[in-house]
Scaffold this motif. Structure first.
Motif, PDB file in Angstrom:
ATOM      1  N   ALA A 165       0.831  -1.208   0.000  1.00  0.00           N
ATOM      2  CA  ALA A 165       0.000   0.000   0.000  1.00  0.00           C
ATOM      3  C   ALA A 165       0.865   1.258   0.000  1.00  0.00           C
ATOM      4  O   ALA A 165       0.557   2.234  -0.704  1.00  0.00           O
ATOM      5  CB  ALA A 165      -0.931  -0.007   1.208  1.00  0.00           C
ATOM      6  N   PHE A 166       1.939   1.243   0.779  1.00  0.00           N
ATOM      7  CA  PHE A 166       2.815   2.418   0.867  1.00  0.00           C
ATOM      8  C   PHE A 166       3.445   2.744  -0.482  1.00  0.00           C
ATOM      9  O   PHE A 166       3.380   3.886  -0.954  1.00  0.00           O
ATOM     10  CB  PHE A 166       3.891   2.167   1.920  1.00  0.00           C
ATOM     11  CG  PHE A 166       4.920   3.256   2.002  1.00  0.00           C
ATOM     12  CD1 PHE A 166       4.592   4.495   2.515  1.00  0.00           C
ATOM     13  CD2 PHE A 166       6.214   3.035   1.559  1.00  0.00           C
ATOM     14  CE1 PHE A 166       5.538   5.513   2.591  1.00  0.00           C
ATOM     15  CE2 PHE A 166       7.165   4.036   1.636  1.00  0.00           C
ATOM     16  CZ  PHE A 166       6.827   5.279   2.150  1.00  0.00           C
ATOM     17  N   TYR A 167       4.046   1.748  -1.125  1.00  0.00           N
ATOM     18  CA  TYR A 167       4.729   2.006  -2.394  1.00  0.00           C
ATOM     19  C   TYR A 167       3.735   2.350  -3.501  1.00  0.00           C
ATOM     20  O   TYR A 167       4.027   3.184  -4.370  1.00  0.00           O
ATOM     21  CB  TYR A 167       5.574   0.803  -2.798  1.00  0.00           C
ATOM     22  CG  TYR A 167       6.877   0.728  -2.023  1.00  0.00           C
ATOM     23  CD1 TYR A 167       7.891   1.649  -2.261  1.00  0.00           C
ATOM     24  CD2 TYR A 167       7.078  -0.243  -1.065  1.00  0.00           C
ATOM     25  CE1 TYR A 167       9.083   1.601  -1.552  1.00  0.00           C
ATOM     26  CE2 TYR A 167       8.259  -0.306  -0.339  1.00  0.00           C
ATOM     27  CZ  TYR A 167       9.260   0.617  -0.583  1.00  0.00           C
ATOM     28  OH  TYR A 167      10.432   0.566   0.124  1.00  0.00           O
ATOM     29  N   MET A 168       2.553   1.714  -3.487  1.00  0.00           N
ATOM     30  CA  MET A 168       1.562   2.036  -4.505  1.00  0.00           C
ATOM     31  C   MET A 168       0.980   3.429  -4.283  1.00  0.00           C
ATOM     32  O   MET A 168       0.652   4.138  -5.241  1.00  0.00           O
ATOM     33  CB  MET A 168       0.442   0.990  -4.507  1.00  0.00           C
ATOM     34  CG  MET A 168       0.889  -0.394  -4.919  1.00  0.00           C
ATOM     35  SD  MET A 168      -0.474  -1.451  -5.431  1.00  0.00           S
ATOM     36  CE  MET A 168      -0.885  -0.722  -7.003  1.00  0.00           C
ATOM     37  N   LEU A 169       0.844   3.827  -3.017  1.00  0.00           N
ATOM     38  CA  LEU A 169       0.344   5.163  -2.724  1.00  0.00           C
ATOM     39  C   LEU A 169       1.324   6.227  -3.185  1.00  0.00           C
ATOM     40  O   LEU A 169       0.929   7.282  -3.701  1.00  0.00           O
ATOM     41  CB  LEU A 169       0.082   5.295  -1.223  1.00  0.00           C
ATOM     42  CG  LEU A 169      -0.748   6.498  -0.751  1.00  0.00           C
ATOM     43  CD1 LEU A 169      -2.124   6.484  -1.413  1.00  0.00           C
ATOM     44  CD2 LEU A 169      -0.886   6.472   0.756  1.00  0.00           C
ATOM     45  N   ILE A 170       2.619   5.967  -3.026  1.00  0.00           N
ATOM     46  CA  ILE A 170       3.629   6.922  -3.483  1.00  0.00           C
ATOM     47  C   ILE A 170       3.570   7.081  -5.005  1.00  0.00           C
ATOM     48  O   ILE A 170       3.616   8.192  -5.542  1.00  0.00           O
ATOM     49  CB  ILE A 170       5.031   6.463  -3.045  1.00  0.00           C
ATOM     50  CG1 ILE A 170       5.172   6.548  -1.523  1.00  0.00           C
ATOM     51  CG2 ILE A 170       6.110   7.308  -3.721  1.00  0.00           C
ATOM     52  CD1 ILE A 170       6.495   6.039  -1.011  1.00  0.00           C
ATOM     53  N   ASP A 171       3.461   5.955  -5.712  1.00  0.00           N
ATOM     54  CA  ASP A 171       3.580   5.968  -7.174  1.00  0.00           C
ATOM     55  C   ASP A 171       2.241   5.895  -7.888  1.00  0.00           C
ATOM     56  O   ASP A 171       2.193   5.584  -9.085  1.00  0.00           O
ATOM     57  CB  ASP A 171       4.454   4.788  -7.632  1.00  0.00           C
ATOM     58  CG  ASP A 171       5.879   4.895  -7.113  1.00  0.00           C
ATOM     59  OD1 ASP A 171       6.379   6.027  -6.996  1.00  0.00           O
ATOM     60  OD2 ASP A 171       6.488   3.852  -6.828  1.00  0.00           O
ATOM     61  N   TRP A 172       1.123   6.134  -7.174  1.00  0.00           N
ATOM     62  CA  TRP A 172      -0.187   5.924  -7.794  1.00  0.00           C
ATOM     63  C   TRP A 172      -0.375   6.785  -9.048  1.00  0.00           C
ATOM     64  O   TRP A 172      -0.772   6.281 -10.113  1.00  0.00           O
ATOM     65  CB  TRP A 172      -1.293   6.234  -6.787  1.00  0.00           C
ATOM     66  CG  TRP A 172      -2.640   5.831  -7.273  1.00  0.00           C
ATOM     67  CD1 TRP A 172      -3.550   6.607  -7.926  1.00  0.00           C
ATOM     68  CD2 TRP A 172      -3.227   4.528  -7.161  1.00  0.00           C
ATOM     69  NE1 TRP A 172      -4.668   5.882  -8.227  1.00  0.00           N
ATOM     70  CE2 TRP A 172      -4.498   4.602  -7.764  1.00  0.00           C
ATOM     71  CE3 TRP A 172      -2.808   3.326  -6.607  1.00  0.00           C
ATOM     72  CZ2 TRP A 172      -5.350   3.503  -7.834  1.00  0.00           C
ATOM     73  CZ3 TRP A 172      -3.659   2.238  -6.665  1.00  0.00           C
ATOM     74  CH2 TRP A 172      -4.905   2.327  -7.282  1.00  0.00           C
ATOM     75  N   ASP A 173      -0.097   8.073  -8.949  1.00  0.00           N
ATOM     76  CA  ASP A 173      -0.288   8.957 -10.100  1.00  0.00           C
ATOM     77  C   ASP A 173       0.657   8.584 -11.242  1.00  0.00           C
ATOM     78  O   ASP A 173       0.270   8.649 -12.421  1.00  0.00           O
ATOM     79  CB  ASP A 173      -0.063  10.419  -9.694  1.00  0.00           C
ATOM     80  CG  ASP A 173      -1.123  10.903  -8.712  1.00  0.00           C
ATOM     81  OD1 ASP A 173      -2.228  10.331  -8.713  1.00  0.00           O
ATOM     82  OD2 ASP A 173      -0.843  11.846  -7.950  1.00  0.00           O
ATOM     83  N   LYS A 174       1.882   8.181 -10.890  1.00  0.00           N
ATOM     84  CA  LYS A 174       2.833   7.764 -11.935  1.00  0.00           C
ATOM     85  C   LYS A 174       2.350   6.489 -12.630  1.00  0.00           C
ATOM     86  O   LYS A 174       2.484   6.361 -13.850  1.00  0.00           O
ATOM     87  CB  LYS A 174       4.212   7.541 -11.324  1.00  0.00           C
ATOM     88  CG  LYS A 174       4.863   8.803 -10.770  1.00  0.00           C
ATOM     89  CD  LYS A 174       6.226   8.478 -10.167  1.00  0.00           C
ATOM     90  CE  LYS A 174       6.873   9.724  -9.589  1.00  0.00           C
ATOM     91  NZ  LYS A 174       8.188   9.431  -8.958  1.00  0.00           N
ATOM     92  N   MET A 175       1.800   5.560 -11.853  1.00  0.00           N
ATOM     93  CA  MET A 175       1.312   4.319 -12.449  1.00  0.00           C
ATOM     94  C   MET A 175       0.138   4.587 -13.383  1.00  0.00           C
ATOM     95  O   MET A 175       0.038   4.000 -14.467  1.00  0.00           O
ATOM     96  CB  MET A 175       0.900   3.330 -11.355  1.00  0.00           C
ATOM     97  CG  MET A 175       2.062   2.731 -10.597  1.00  0.00           C
ATOM     98  SD  MET A 175       1.547   1.408  -9.474  1.00  0.00           S
ATOM     99  CE  MET A 175       0.453   2.299  -8.385  1.00  0.00           C
TER     100      MET A 175
END
Length: 363
Positions: A165-175
């Motif tokens: 969740a932490f890493y996906m939250l950081i990169d959500w907009d980039k993904m």
């Protein structure tokens, strides 16, 4: 040929996704939960970014707060629920026998006299029915009790999920931007419009219905505990969680709650009536206040379609299927509305003599 290539491309993408779920369904649980957590918390991260925090700082603040709240709930609520679940599993056979005796006595004195039914035949039929029902319920509860630790692996959910969740939250907009860059350029605007509709449907239902389930569980649990019903906390919270499936949570909670009330309070009818009243009040609040305000009519997921999706994906992919059922149902519903709208403006529908007639509006 161009249309055939587009159809083939999207059907191939769908097939790859389904095969991926089948192959990796046993290990996807913490990753899907982490993705769901990141998806739910992304608007908060965007709000904190607009207030001056970096994406990393916003993600840390949100995740730490989420973990603290989760740990607090686990320490306060889970031990009580585990103890009540163990007690309910042990008492199911006893409750079944007592409910059978009460119902049988009522039928013999009231219904049996009116219908002139043989008491012995009625007793045998009731005994068989209650034995089968108690056996089924006991089996379900024991499977939940024994398989819970295997189904929701503590190490995976409480270690892997926060990291994901932490890493996906950081990169959500980039993904999201990266996935957008992979979409065929000829269809990018159409895909973006469909994706916005899907996001609106998923966010509206999952976040809204999640709040409805939480509030409804609190209402049921508080009401049942207030009247002193045995296992009131477990029955109330369980009914609230199951309310994610329309009508199922209230129905199951009502049956279990009234059965326990019959055994516990008989022959004091006011307390049994109070148990019924708790569920009636909960249904009134859900239907007239919670659902219209938190979920609304814009989601577009019919209850029957939702129930079918939950059962179908659960049967195909198990517990992981239940997690992806609502997003998949929302996506399919949006795609079907898009396909119908395109069909109603196509020559196939309008024909040679269609002219400039407007297609009927979608309801």
């Amino acid at each position: 040929m161009n249309l055939q290539r587009h159809i083939g491309f999207w059907l191939g993408a769908l097939l790859v996704f389904v095969v991926f779920l089948f192959v990796f369904s046993n290990v996807l649980l913490p990753f899907l939960v982490g993705m769901a957590v990141a998806y739910g918390l992304d608007p908060i991260a965007d709000w904190l970014e607009r207030r001056g925090l970096s994406r990393l700082a916003a993600s840390l603040v949100i995740l730490i707060g989420f973990i603290l709240l989760l740990v607090l709930l686990v320490l306060l609520i889970v031990p009580l629920l585990v103890n009540q679940l163990a007690g309910l599993v042990d008492k199911v056979p006893t409750y079944a026998v007592q409910v059978q005796a009460l119902v049988q006595a009522f039928l013999e004195t009231r219904v049996g006299q009116m219908l002139q039914v043989d008491p012995d035949q009625l007793k045998n039929s009731m005994g068989t029915l209650m034995t089968e029902a108690a056996g089924w319920l006991s089996t379900v509860l024991k499977s939940l009790w024994s398989g819970g630790s295997a189904l929701v692996d503590v190490a995976a959910l409480f270690v892997v999920t926060p990291v994901v969740a932490f890493y996906m939250l950081i990169d959500w907009d980039k993904m999201v931007a990266r996935i957008d860059s992979w979409v065929p350029r000829d269809n990018v605007e159409t895909v973006r419009a469909i994706a916005r509709d899907i996001d609106h449907a998923i966010a509206g239902f999952v976040r809204g219905q999640g709040l409805v389930c939480m509030l409804l569980g609190c209402i049921y649990a508080f009401g049942l505990m207030l009247i002193g019903l045995n296992f009131g906390l477990l029955i109330g919270i369980g009914a609230g969680i199951l309310s994610f499936i329309p009508y199922v949570g209230t129905t199951v909670g009502f049956i279990v709650g009234v059965s326990v009330a019959l055994v516990q309070f008989w022959p004091e009818w006011p307390w049994i009536g109070a148990t019924v009243l708790v569920f009636m009040v909960g249904q009134f609040i859900e239907g007239n206040i919670l659902q219209p305000r938190l979920v609304g009519r814009s989601v577009g997921l019919h209850p029957v379609w939702l129930m079918f999706a939950l059962f179908a994906f659960g049967a195909l992919f198990g517990f992981v299927g239940l997690l992806v059922a609502v997003p998949a149902a929302a996506a399919v519903a949006v795609l079907m509305r898009f396909a119908i709208a395109r069909y109603l403006t196509s020559p196939i529908y309008r024909g040679q003599a269609g002219g400039d007639d407007q297609p009927p509006a979608l309801g």
